[in-house]
Design a protein around this motif. Sequence first.
Motif, PDB file in Angstrom:
ATOM      1  N   ALA A  57      -0.645  -4.424   5.176  1.00 29.08           N
ATOM      2  CA  ALA A  57      -0.010  -3.286   4.510  1.00 29.08           C
ATOM      3  C   ALA A  57      -0.765  -2.010   4.822  1.00 29.08           C
ATOM      4  N   ASP A  58      -2.067  -2.127   5.015  1.00 30.65           N
ATOM      5  CA  ASP A  58      -2.895  -0.974   5.380  1.00 30.65           C
ATOM      6  C   ASP A  58      -2.410  -0.372   6.696  1.00 30.65           C
ATOM      7  N   TRP A  63      -2.268   3.715  -3.861  1.00 36.44           N
ATOM      8  CA  TRP A  63      -2.184   2.413  -4.519  1.00 36.44           C
ATOM      9  C   TRP A  63      -2.238   1.328  -3.461  1.00 36.44           C
ATOM     10  N   SER A  64      -2.780   0.173  -3.820  1.00 34.54           N
ATOM     11  CA  SER A  64      -2.765  -0.948  -2.883  1.00 34.54           C
ATOM     12  C   SER A  64      -2.914  -2.267  -3.618  1.00 34.54           C
ATOM     13  N   LYS A  65      -2.410  -3.302  -2.985  1.00 37.89           N
ATOM     14  CA  LYS A  65      -2.588  -4.683  -3.428  1.00 37.89           C
ATOM     15  C   LYS A  65      -2.733  -5.546  -2.185  1.00 37.89           C
ATOM     16  N   LYS A  88      -5.260   6.876   0.020  1.00 32.16           N
ATOM     17  CA  LYS A  88      -4.565   5.703  -0.481  1.00 32.16           C
ATOM     18  C   LYS A  88      -4.310   5.903  -1.969  1.00 32.16           C
ATOM     19  N   SER A  98       1.533   0.932   6.356  1.00 29.48           N
ATOM     20  CA  SER A  98       1.720   2.202   5.646  1.00 29.48           C
ATOM     21  C   SER A  98       1.232   3.373   6.493  1.00 29.48           C
ATOM     22  N   GLU A 146       0.844  -1.192   0.000  1.00 31.18           N
ATOM     23  CA  GLU A 146       0.000   0.000   0.000  1.00 31.18           C
ATOM     24  C   GLU A 146       0.881   1.244   0.000  1.00 31.18           C
ATOM     25  N   ARG A 183       0.359   5.545   0.600  1.00 27.79           N
ATOM     26  CA  ARG A 183      -0.532   6.627   1.031  1.00 27.79           C
ATOM     27  C   ARG A 183       0.123   7.976   0.789  1.00 27.79           C
ATOM     28  N   PRO A 227      -4.318  -4.983   0.573  1.00 23.53           N
ATOM     29  CA  PRO A 227      -3.932  -4.169   1.728  1.00 23.53           C
ATOM     30  C   PRO A 227      -4.417  -4.705   3.072  1.00 23.53           C
TER      31      PRO A 227
END
Length: 406
Positions: free
Chosen positions: A297-298, A63-65, A61, A301, A52, A54, A67
């Motif tokens: 990842a959320d 970008w994320s994958k 946000k 980050s 992710e 931010r 997350p």
Amino acid sequence: MAAIAVPVVAAMAVTATSASATSALTTADKTMAGKLDQRVGTAHLGTNVAGEVRDVASGQKVWSKNPAKALMPASTNKVATAVAALTVLGPDHTVQTKAVYRSGTVYLVGGGDQQLSSADLKSLATATATAKALKSKSLQSVQLKFDDHLFAVPSLATGWNSGYYSDTVAPVRALRIEGNNTLDTALTATKYFAQQLTAAGITVGTPARATTPSGTTALATHTSKPLSTTVEYMLKHSDNDIAEGLLRLTALGQGRAATFAGGTAAVHAVLVQYGIPLTGVKEYDGSGLSRSDRMTADALSAIAGLAVDTHHQTKLWPILKGLPIAGVDGTLATSYGRFTTAPASCAAGKVDAKTGSLNDVSALAGVTKGKDGRWKSFAFVESGTAPTATVTHGLDGLAATVEGCW
């Protein structure tokens, strides 16, 4: 140790970005997100990947994958430990190692200083400190006890194995010479202290563990480095022992037991305070060594973004100073092979990030200024599906993509 329950309301504080907010991303951010979409699949990261990015000031946000996927964070967990310690104790906080006296006995009392050096103990013992104070009382011979009861009796954290002792981490005690990983670091430190007293002309008995009684007289005190300095070193060099000591000091600062459970509860409470999304997060230690730790990842980050969040710099400023600099120092130095070759080498000196590494986990979480000149926080974690050496180069490339030089 049971996992800490996470209130749903806490996870709602900084969660998903709306469609309108996404459309408001800068052109640079849209470009960066597009490149990450392309590169995350070709960065040799394997299939079990979460990430992710931010924009720190807006909280958007970018970008994320995956997350919300909970993976082992490894040593990126130390950033959460640092945030909690600085918030609860403050950057100027210090602890003390003391020599006190009562009824023919000297007590060496540990205060939790994981950076106590042999030189510090020698100074505490010598003719200008403890030995001098004893001689002023006409005492040439004493019994010697040591007290490391500030922290609970050492135990293995959930997710630790006994093989961690003594190569990876020492049993967590409140009295320890920095760098010493013997099973009883408090006894080792006290034996060294006894040698220094002997050299200064004081005869001592065989050291033994004891609880310091009331009514003692202070002989000498060593004050630790300020917490800011300790946190910087811990992050820069990924020091497991310091991380676990700070976890317990943070617990004590919140009135909790100086245990893994007390420390992780304290960290959880602080992260809730900052509105970190904690759904799926489980912490069992301060260092990230536990194979039961889980971080998204959320969450990572968002935690990393606190390093440059202008609202919190009064207490959290040491985090940015402590994060390793890409291709420059700490665990991102060239000696570790980080940011040394293209395409990632273009970001050398421009990314500040905490590494995480277990035998099947690689992670990178930190901050950098994007192409638009704004601070971005990011987290990338890969678990178990690709060779670690290959993955680290891939992570470096993703960080360079966030910075915008690639």
